[in-house]
Scaffold this active site. Sequence first.
Site, mmCIF file in Angstrom:
data_model
loop_
_atom_site.group_PDB
_atom_site.id
_atom_site.type_symbol
_atom_site.label_atom_id
_atom_site.label_comp_id
_atom_site.label_asym_id
_atom_site.label_seq_id
_atom_site.Cartn_x
_atom_site.Cartn_y
_atom_site.Cartn_z
ATOM 1 N N SER A 209 0.804 -1.227 0.000
ATOM 2 C CA SER A 209 0.000 0.000 0.000
ATOM 3 C C SER A 209 0.832 1.270 0.000
ATOM 4 C CB SER A 209 -0.938 0.010 1.217
ATOM 5 O OG SER A 209 -0.206 0.180 2.414
ATOM 6 N N LYS A 265 0.586 4.595 6.780
ATOM 7 C CA LYS A 265 0.070 5.420 5.689
ATOM 8 C C LYS A 265 0.705 6.810 5.770
ATOM 9 C CE LYS A 265 -2.999 2.157 4.724
ATOM 10 N NZ LYS A 265 -2.819 1.274 3.548
#
Length: 417
Positions: A209, A265
Site C-alpha cells: 500500500s 500510511k
Amino acid sequence: MNAVSPSATPPVKLAAAMAARRTPEQLRARRLLVWRELLTSLWAPLCIIGLAFVPYTVLIEFAPAAAAWAQPAMKGLGLLMVAYFVALLVWRNASPKEKALRALRHEANELLSENERILQKPQVRAKLGDPVPERIAEQALRVESASVEGNAERLREELKGLEALTAQHLGPFRKQSAADFIGGFGKALLIALVIRTFIVEPYRIPSGSMLPTLEIGDQVFVNKFIYGVRVPWANVVPFVIVRPPARGDVIVFNNPVDESKDYIKRVVGVPGDKVEIFEGVVHINGKPQKRDLVAADFTVHNITDDGRWYDQQEARFDEDLDGVKHAALQTLSRMPQHEGPYEVPADHVFVMGDNRDNSADSRHGLGYGYGKAEYVPYGHIKGKAMVVWLSLGYQGLLHGLFGGTGLRVDRFFEPVR
C-alpha cells in the site's frame, strides 16, 4: 560486647576493595584489557552501528538534504561492520588460546559479579567480619592479574582459588533469592518496555500500500515520542513533545476500526483540512498539490497472500504534499474523477497510501467500508516512520533460496520520505 547489627554494618564493595589495592601499572593494564574485550566482542560492530544510527536519524529528520551524503556513509559503515563481525567470528573460533581465555575470563567475570552481589549484603559483612572480604579481594586481584597477563593456565589456577574461597566463606549466601532474580529481570523488562513504548519501535511493511516509498519486507524504525507520549491501550496522548502530525508524515497507527491491526500510511489532511481528490490530484482547502507524471508504465513488485511475488504496472508520479516531496502510484485507466470532500475533525488525521489504488486508507473506511471516510485519532498514532534499518524483499541477496525474497542491501538506511 553487643552483637553487630546488620543494618549498622556497611556493605563491602569488592570492586572498591580491588581498586584500592591496584598499582598504577595494574590499573593501566586492566583498562587496556577492558577496551580489548569490548572491541573484540561480537556486540562491538552492532553497538558501533547503533551509536552512529542515533545521530543519523536525527540528521535526516531535521536536515533531509543531508541524506544525500549521510546515507552512503552509513551504508559504508554498515558494510565495514559486517566485515568486522565476520573477522571477529573467524578469529575467535580459529585461535584455541583466544577461545580458552575468553571462556575463563567470562567465568571470572561471573564469579566476581557473584561475590560483589553477596558482599554488598550488610548481613554478610556482619557475619564474616573484615578478614574474609580482604582475602577474597586479594585473590580476585590475582585472578585479574592472570587475566591481564593472558596466561590461561595461571588464570585457571587462580580461578580455582577464588572459587574455593567463595565456596568456603560465601557458600550459604550463594543461592540467589527469588527477589534478586525478579528484581533483575524486572529492570531489564522495564527498560525494554520503556524503549518500545515511548522511544522507538520496529515495524515491518507487510503489504504494497505504500509502494514505491516503502517496499514489502522493509523494516522501519518508528519514532514514538515526536508527537507525544501515547498511553497504550487507553489511546490518548496527554501532551505533545516535538510537534503534532503534519501533512506528508508517514505514520504507523493502530487502526481505530479494527484495533487488532497496525497500518502505515501518509498523512494527507490534518485537523480542520478539507481534502478532495480530482483526477488523482490532491486538493487541500481548495489548493491543488503539485503532481508530475514521471512514468506511465512503472513496475513495482507486490506479493500475494501466499507469498508469491508478481509485477504490478502503474503510473508513477512525483507529488509535492505541502512541501513534502514523494512518489505516488496510480492506475490511469481507472482513476476516479472525484473523491471527497473529506473534512478532517479535531485531533484526527486523514491518511492515504502512496499506492493510491491499492490502499485501505481513510477514503475506504481504513479497509472496512469502500467509499466510507474514516479518520485516525491522535491517540491511535504510534509514531512517525523514520528510516529503513533492514529489508527482506524482492530479489535481495540469497533470494533463490527463499522464493524470491532476499536481503535488500540497497534499502539499508533509506530515509522514509
